[in-house]
Design a protein around this motif. Structure first.
Motif, PDB file in Angstrom:
ATOM      1  N   TYR A  54      29.315  44.565  39.881  1.00  0.00           N
ATOM      2  CA  TYR A  54      31.281  44.607  39.327  1.00  0.00           C
ATOM      3  C   TYR A  54      31.847  45.424  39.600  1.00  0.00           C
ATOM      4  O   TYR A  54      33.152  45.636  40.765  1.00  0.00           O
ATOM      5  CB  TYR A  54      31.600  44.418  38.133  1.00  0.00           C
ATOM      6  N   THR A  55      30.917  46.768  40.372  1.00  0.00           N
ATOM      7  CA  THR A  55      31.460  47.985  40.869  1.00  0.00           C
ATOM      8  C   THR A  55      31.318  47.744  42.358  1.00  0.00           C
ATOM      9  O   THR A  55      32.515  48.388  42.933  1.00  0.00           O
ATOM     10  CB  THR A  55      30.695  48.770  40.533  1.00  0.00           C
ATOM     11  N   SER A  56      30.887  47.179  43.546  1.00  0.00           N
ATOM     12  CA  SER A  56      30.820  46.992  44.741  1.00  0.00           C
ATOM     13  C   SER A  56      31.397  46.049  45.435  1.00  0.00           C
ATOM     14  O   SER A  56      32.186  45.841  45.801  1.00  0.00           O
ATOM     15  CB  SER A  56      28.917  46.812  45.325  1.00  0.00           C
ATOM     16  N   LYS A  57      31.230  44.819  44.548  1.00  0.00           N
ATOM     17  CA  LYS A  57      31.894  43.398  45.115  1.00  0.00           C
ATOM     18  C   LYS A  57      33.569  43.982  44.643  1.00  0.00           C
ATOM     19  O   LYS A  57      34.162  42.819  45.381  1.00  0.00           O
ATOM     20  CB  LYS A  57      31.239  42.421  44.474  1.00  0.00           C
ATOM     21  N   HIS A  58      33.539  43.170  43.547  1.00  0.00           N
ATOM     22  CA  HIS A  58      34.658  43.248  42.323  1.00  0.00           C
ATOM     23  C   HIS A  58      35.050  44.831  41.772  1.00  0.00           C
ATOM     24  O   HIS A  58      35.552  45.012  40.383  1.00  0.00           O
ATOM     25  CB  HIS A  58      34.378  42.038  41.005  1.00  0.00           C
ATOM     26  N   PRO A  59      35.732  45.819  42.520  1.00  0.00           N
ATOM     27  CA  PRO A  59      36.163  47.017  41.977  1.00  0.00           C
ATOM     28  C   PRO A  59      37.228  46.878  41.163  1.00  0.00           C
ATOM     29  O   PRO A  59      37.756  47.745  39.759  1.00  0.00           O
ATOM     30  CB  PRO A  59      36.373  47.864  43.103  1.00  0.00           C
ATOM     31  N   ARG A  60      38.243  46.154  41.416  1.00  0.00           N
ATOM     32  CA  ARG A  60      39.651  45.695  40.485  1.00  0.00           C
ATOM     33  C   ARG A  60      38.825  45.346  39.085  1.00  0.00           C
ATOM     34  O   ARG A  60      40.369  45.118  38.200  1.00  0.00           O
ATOM     35  CB  ARG A  60      40.753  44.966  41.004  1.00  0.00           C
ATOM     36  N   GLU A  61      38.547  44.221  38.833  1.00  0.00           N
ATOM     37  CA  GLU A  61      37.750  43.906  37.844  1.00  0.00           C
ATOM     38  C   GLU A  61      37.424  44.384  36.906  1.00  0.00           C
ATOM     39  O   GLU A  61      36.323  44.994  36.924  1.00  0.00           O
ATOM     40  CB  GLU A  61      37.022  42.081  38.217  1.00  0.00           C
ATOM     41  N   LYS A  62      37.581  43.938  35.327  1.00  0.00           N
ATOM     42  CA  LYS A  62      35.838  44.781  34.574  1.00  0.00           C
ATOM     43  C   LYS A  62      34.583  43.605  34.354  1.00  0.00           C
ATOM     44  O   LYS A  62      34.860  42.772  34.187  1.00  0.00           O
ATOM     45  CB  LYS A  62      37.099  44.895  33.249  1.00  0.00           C
ATOM     46  N   PRO A  63      34.034  44.638  33.657  1.00  0.00           N
ATOM     47  CA  PRO A  63      32.189  43.762  34.283  1.00  0.00           C
ATOM     48  C   PRO A  63      32.635  43.276  32.616  1.00  0.00           C
ATOM     49  O   PRO A  63      33.250  43.714  31.497  1.00  0.00           O
ATOM     50  CB  PRO A  63      31.273  44.766  34.061  1.00  0.00           C
ATOM     51  N   PRO A  64      31.879  42.041  32.387  1.00  0.00           N
ATOM     52  CA  PRO A  64      31.892  41.343  31.086  1.00  0.00           C
ATOM     53  C   PRO A  64      30.760  42.081  30.724  1.00  0.00           C
ATOM     54  O   PRO A  64      30.516  43.046  30.337  1.00  0.00           O
ATOM     55  CB  PRO A  64      31.623  40.206  31.166  1.00  0.00           C
ATOM     56  N   SER A  65      31.244  42.122  29.383  1.00  0.00           N
ATOM     57  CA  SER A  65      29.983  43.155  28.084  1.00  0.00           C
ATOM     58  C   SER A  65      29.024  42.112  27.608  1.00  0.00           C
ATOM     59  O   SER A  65      28.802  40.473  28.805  1.00  0.00           O
ATOM     60  CB  SER A  65      30.963  43.118  26.768  1.00  0.00           C
ATOM     61  N   GLU A  66      28.534  42.650  27.408  1.00  0.00           N
ATOM     62  CA  GLU A  66      26.911  42.442  27.639  1.00  0.00           C
ATOM     63  C   GLU A  66      26.980  41.066  26.544  1.00  0.00           C
ATOM     64  O   GLU A  66      25.516  39.955  26.575  1.00  0.00           O
ATOM     65  CB  GLU A  66      25.724  43.420  26.889  1.00  0.00           C
ATOM     66  N   SER A  67      27.397  41.000  25.624  1.00  0.00           N
ATOM     67  CA  SER A  67      27.260  39.930  24.405  1.00  0.00           C
ATOM     68  C   SER A  67      28.276  38.588  24.838  1.00  0.00           C
ATOM     69  O   SER A  67      27.374  37.502  24.222  1.00  0.00           O
ATOM     70  CB  SER A  67      27.900  40.572  23.532  1.00  0.00           C
ATOM     71  N   SER A  68      28.651  38.158  26.202  1.00  0.00           N
ATOM     72  CA  SER A  68      29.334  37.091  26.866  1.00  0.00           C
ATOM     73  C   SER A  68      28.508  37.046  27.973  1.00  0.00           C
ATOM     74  O   SER A  68      27.615  37.207  28.080  1.00  0.00           O
ATOM     75  CB  SER A  68      30.501  37.120  26.652  1.00  0.00           C
TER      76      SER A  68
END
Length: 68
Positions: A54-68
């Motif tokens: 997510y940090t390298s390919k989708h920097p504008r998006e927030k990574p999903p939490s581990e529970s989902s």
């Protein structure tokens, strides 16, 4: 026995033919990939790799939490 040597050679050839190929690891790789990026659908091994992805390919998006 007239076919003794032929029998041994045939058994050896069949054993070589029936051996699992050592070069392909597709099944092992498929088992190891458990997490999928919901945006680009790439498969990753664990949640830490998803965060790095997510940090390298989708920097504008927030990574999903581990529970989902």
């Amino acid at each position: 026995m007239t076919r003794g040597k032929q029998k041994i050679e045939a058994q050896r050839r069949n054993a070589e033919k029936n051996q699992k190929s050592k070069g392909s690891q597709l099944e092992a790789r498929a088992v190891g990939l458990k997490v999928t990026c919901p945006i680009c659908k790439i498969q990753l091994a664990n949640q830490n790799q998803l965060g790095d992805h997510y940090t390298s390919k989708h920097p504008r998006e927030k990574p999903p939490s581990e529970s989902s």
